[in-house]
Scaffold this motif. Structure first.
Motif, mmCIF file in Angstrom:
data_model
loop_
_atom_site.group_PDB
_atom_site.id
_atom_site.type_symbol
_atom_site.label_atom_id
_atom_site.label_comp_id
_atom_site.label_asym_id
_atom_site.label_seq_id
_atom_site.Cartn_x
_atom_site.Cartn_y
_atom_site.Cartn_z
ATOM 1 N N ASP A 142 86.460 -27.314 1.686
ATOM 2 C CA ASP A 142 86.535 -26.266 0.676
ATOM 3 C C ASP A 142 85.790 -26.717 -0.587
ATOM 4 N N PRO A 143 84.765 -25.936 -1.022
ATOM 5 C CA PRO A 143 83.907 -26.422 -2.115
ATOM 6 C C PRO A 143 84.671 -26.721 -3.407
ATOM 7 N N ASP A 144 85.663 -25.897 -3.728
ATOM 8 C CA ASP A 144 86.427 -26.132 -4.962
ATOM 9 C C ASP A 144 87.155 -27.464 -4.898
ATOM 10 N N VAL A 145 87.818 -27.705 -3.764
ATOM 11 C CA VAL A 145 88.580 -28.944 -3.615
ATOM 12 C C VAL A 145 87.659 -30.149 -3.717
ATOM 13 N N TRP A 146 86.492 -30.068 -3.046
ATOM 14 C CA TRP A 146 85.601 -31.228 -3.064
ATOM 15 C C TRP A 146 84.910 -31.397 -4.402
ATOM 16 N N SER A 147 84.707 -30.295 -5.141
ATOM 17 C CA SER A 147 84.137 -30.453 -6.480
ATOM 18 C C SER A 147 85.127 -31.208 -7.368
ATOM 19 N N ILE A 148 86.412 -30.891 -7.217
ATOM 20 C CA ILE A 148 87.448 -31.572 -7.997
ATOM 21 C C ILE A 148 87.485 -33.061 -7.654
ATOM 22 N N ILE A 149 87.416 -33.351 -6.345
ATOM 23 C CA ILE A 149 87.472 -34.751 -5.921
ATOM 24 C C ILE A 149 86.257 -35.515 -6.448
ATOM 25 N N SER A 150 85.074 -34.866 -6.408
ATOM 26 C CA SER A 150 83.882 -35.589 -6.848
ATOM 27 C C SER A 150 83.894 -35.803 -8.359
ATOM 28 N N VAL A 151 84.422 -34.824 -9.130
ATOM 29 C CA VAL A 151 84.540 -35.032 -10.578
ATOM 30 C C VAL A 151 85.434 -36.248 -10.841
ATOM 31 N N SER A 152 86.570 -36.298 -10.134
ATOM 32 C CA SER A 152 87.517 -37.386 -10.329
ATOM 33 C C SER A 152 86.845 -38.742 -10.125
ATOM 34 N N PHE A 153 86.178 -38.876 -8.967
ATOM 35 C CA PHE A 153 85.619 -40.176 -8.634
ATOM 36 C C PHE A 153 84.424 -40.528 -9.505
ATOM 37 N N SER A 154 83.534 -39.555 -9.787
ATOM 38 C CA SER A 154 82.347 -39.914 -10.560
ATOM 39 C C SER A 154 82.727 -40.317 -11.983
ATOM 40 N N VAL A 155 83.676 -39.581 -12.590
ATOM 41 C CA VAL A 155 84.083 -39.933 -13.958
ATOM 42 C C VAL A 155 84.754 -41.305 -13.982
ATOM 43 N N SER A 156 85.697 -41.524 -13.049
ATOM 44 C CA SER A 156 86.429 -42.793 -13.089
ATOM 45 C C SER A 156 85.536 -43.980 -12.743
ATOM 46 N N PHE A 157 84.602 -43.791 -11.796
ATOM 47 C CA PHE A 157 83.676 -44.880 -11.463
ATOM 48 C C PHE A 157 82.808 -45.228 -12.666
ATOM 49 N N ALA A 158 82.315 -44.179 -13.352
ATOM 50 C CA ALA A 158 81.470 -44.424 -14.525
ATOM 51 C C ALA A 158 82.246 -45.217 -15.570
ATOM 52 N N ALA A 159 83.470 -44.794 -15.838
ATOM 53 C CA ALA A 159 84.283 -45.483 -16.855
ATOM 54 C C ALA A 159 84.500 -46.936 -16.445
ATOM 55 N N LEU A 160 84.771 -47.149 -15.158
ATOM 56 C CA LEU A 160 85.032 -48.514 -14.675
ATOM 57 C C LEU A 160 83.773 -49.373 -14.792
ATOM 58 N N LEU A 161 82.619 -48.827 -14.371
ATOM 59 C CA LEU A 161 81.383 -49.602 -14.381
ATOM 60 C C LEU A 161 80.998 -50.021 -15.798
ATOM 61 N N ILE A 162 81.174 -49.090 -16.763
ATOM 62 C CA ILE A 162 80.775 -49.420 -18.136
ATOM 63 C C ILE A 162 81.679 -50.509 -18.718
ATOM 64 N N THR A 163 82.982 -50.445 -18.396
ATOM 65 C CA THR A 163 83.899 -51.407 -19.026
ATOM 66 C C THR A 163 83.958 -52.736 -18.278
ATOM 67 N N LEU A 164 83.517 -52.751 -17.019
ATOM 68 C CA LEU A 164 83.751 -53.905 -16.147
ATOM 69 C C LEU A 164 83.291 -55.240 -16.761
ATOM 70 N N ILE A 165 81.978 -55.370 -17.006
ATOM 71 C CA ILE A 165 81.424 -56.663 -17.437
ATOM 72 C C ILE A 165 81.986 -57.089 -18.806
ATOM 73 N N PRO A 166 81.909 -56.211 -19.833
ATOM 74 C CA PRO A 166 82.436 -56.644 -21.132
ATOM 75 C C PRO A 166 83.906 -57.072 -21.055
ATOM 76 N N SER A 167 84.715 -56.324 -20.291
ATOM 77 C CA SER A 167 86.139 -56.639 -20.219
ATOM 78 C C SER A 167 86.360 -57.993 -19.563
ATOM 79 N N ILE A 168 85.626 -58.272 -18.484
ATOM 80 C CA ILE A 168 85.831 -59.535 -17.780
ATOM 81 C C ILE A 168 85.354 -60.700 -18.654
ATOM 82 N N VAL A 169 84.235 -60.498 -19.364
ATOM 83 C CA VAL A 169 83.754 -61.541 -20.264
ATOM 84 C C VAL A 169 84.790 -61.809 -21.364
ATOM 85 N N LEU A 170 85.349 -60.709 -21.924
ATOM 86 C CA LEU A 170 86.359 -60.872 -22.973
ATOM 87 C C LEU A 170 87.595 -61.575 -22.420
ATOM 88 N N GLY A 171 87.987 -61.202 -21.210
ATOM 89 C CA GLY A 171 89.132 -61.863 -20.565
ATOM 90 C C GLY A 171 88.858 -63.348 -20.392
#
Lengths: 273, 235
Positions: free
Chosen positions: B20-49
């Motif tokens: 169902d296109p609506d359901v999959w659009s929701i799932i893709s928004v979820s994953f793309s936003v969260s992956f982007a947030a994770l990728l941007i914070t990953l290196i700086p956070s680990i270095v700070l840790g």
């Protein structure tokens, strides 16, 4: 050791007893669950008038404020005792299918179209709301839709239908949230939206938006209170529901509805006579 | 409920399986936003840790405690903070990021960074400092040395990444406030579940809930097998 044990037993039994007594004070027969729409709740009307009913009748009204669609669904499922909404077509279906009984029109207010003060779609001066909506679509301006099956959302979709516009033009934004949040988003994005006048007046101070179109019978917004069929759900608080419905049409309550003002403006017009 | 549970589950599965296109659009928004947030914070956070775990510097104790505190703040509060930053008259209002995916990413970065920093700090604290010093004295550049230590600690670091990702993938408060639940744009799995439930349409809510549930099961079993491999040797 023995003392400790008996002490514990005493404490526990007292706790048990007092908790049963506590629950007995809020007897199920005294609570009325009213499912209604965010517009009656956000505007503050119910908070202003229900305490009077509670004091007179001894019932306690618990308000569940949601969109019209969900309110009627709760009523269909027998999760509430009484329902008050504003979507004539959906309400007629609810009554005709045998779920609702005794629909009573108690009051009305109206919908208005809000937009940026500059009115980029040039809709003010349109002959009716259908023409105003058409202008939003043809100029590709941003329009925020509640998209939550509420009475306001159903009204909005009906207007698009009359305008023979499919609401998927580039500026059309469906957000699935209540009226208040929709107004805040329209304000942030300086977009058009359809709202009931009550919520608009309640939020007016926070908004940099103005009424770009109002009036005409398409924008009338009548509210009905309906009881739930006792044959389908015998164990609901029908007595309380009927008492509340009867109170809403009493001259006193009708007067209170007319007297209710937010920032000096009357929001609802009592209509039961 | 006048719709049976079975019928609802059936509808939910058919929504997922019929793509169902609506359901999959929701799932893709979820994953793309969260992956982007994770990728941007990953290196700086680990270095700070890593820095917090390995070096004494003025304010270290303070920063550590702030990070620990931020971990336990409810996501709606972080959402409120992000909202106030991004609103029209706010300090970052000119970006016009409120109710956009960029705004959601910013909010989720604020949620996942503290978790990543705190957990990676704990991981780096667990390793013998001499591993790092040995690598440095053997002439490894500091990036290279950190990389060696990270490889040594891959299991706890991976757990940190999974924990922070699952926190942002499943949070509803911040996404709803900053994203605004706009269909096909900022409506993600948690906000869609909240909306469908408020409309009384349970099939789509269940379908999306199943996605999160399946993901949680997969991740937990993966983590379980990782933990099993990472067991300390018996005394």
């Amino acid at each position: 050791m023995f003392n400790l044990k008996s002490g514990l037993t005493t404490v526990l039994s007292v706790a048990l007893l007092s908790s049963t007594m506590m629950s007995a004070t809020v007897n199920a027969a005294e609570v009325i669950k009213l499912a209604t729409t965010t517009s009656t709740d956000n505007s503050g009307l119910l908070r202003a008038i229900l305490p009077t009913f509670e004091a007179e009748s001894g019932y306690q009204v618990q308000v569940i404020a949601t969109g019209t669609g969900k309110a009627l669904k709760l009523a269909r499922q027998g999760d509430v005792d009484v329902v008050m909404t504003h979507a004539p077509a959906a309400e007629a279906k609810f009554v005709n299918e045998g779920y609702g009984t005794t629909p009573r029109g108690i009051m009305e207010n109206d919908f208005v179209v809000l937009g940026p003060k500059a009115d980029p779609a040039k809709m003010s001066g349109s002959k009716d709301v259908v023409e105003a909506f058409k202008k939003i679509a043809t100029t590709e301006n941003t329009f925020i839709s509640r998209g939550d099956n509420s009475g306001t959302n159903m009204k909005e979709l009906a207007i698009w239908k009359q305008a023979s516009v499919t609401p998927d033009f580039s500026g059309y934004t469906s957000i699935g949230q209540g009226m208040g949040k929709t107004l805040l988003m329209a304000n942030e994005k300086q977009a058009y939206t359809l709202t009931d006048r009550g919520t608009f007046v309640a939020y007016k101070a926070k908004l940099d938006l103005t009424i770009t179109f109002e009036g005409g019978e398409q924008l009338a917004n009548p509210y009905q209170i309906m009881l739930i069929n006792a044959e389908k759900y015998p164990d609901l608080n029908h007595q309380g529901a009927k008492a509340l419905s009867d109170w809403f049409i009493s001259p006193k309550a009708q007067q209170m509805i007319n007297d209710f003002k937010v920032q000096g403006e009357q929001l609802f017009k009592a209509t039961y006579n | 409920m006048n719709e049976g549970w079975l019928a609802l589950l059936q509808q939910a599965f058919s929504l997922l399986l019929s793509l169902d296109p609506d359901v999959w659009s929701i799932i893709s928004v979820s994953f793309s936003v969260s992956f982007a947030a994770l990728l941007i914070t990953l290196i700086p956070s680990i270095v700070l840790g890593f820095l917090l775990a390995s070096y004494q510097f003025p304010g270290r104790w303070f920063v550590t405690n702030i990070v620990q505190t931020l971990q336990s703040i409810p996501t709606v509060v972080i959402g409120l903070l992000a909202y106030l930053l991004l609103t029209r008259n706010g300090p970052m209002g000119d970006l016009r990021w409120l109710f956009t995916q960029q705004g959601m990413i910013l909010g989720q970065m604020m949620i996942c960074a503290p978790v990543l920093i705190a957990l990676s700090q704990a991981a780096f604290s667990s390793i013998d400092r001499r591993a790092w010093e040995t690598a440095r004295t053997l002439g490894a550049s500091w990036q290279r040395a950190i990389w060696t230590v990270c490889r040594e600690l891959r299991v706890p670091l991976l757990l940190a990444i999974i924990a922070s990702f699952s926190r942002i993938l499943t949070e509803v408060g911040c996404s709803m406030m900053v994203g605004g639940n706009i269909l096909h744009h900022t409506r993600n799995i948690p906000t869609a579940i909240a909306l469908e439930t408020s409309k009384g349409d349970f099939a789509q809510a269940i379908a999306l809930g199943l996605v999160l549930l399946i993901l949680a099961i997969v991740i937990n079993f993966a983590v379980g097998s990782l933990r099993g491999k990472a067991m300390p040797r018996s005394q």
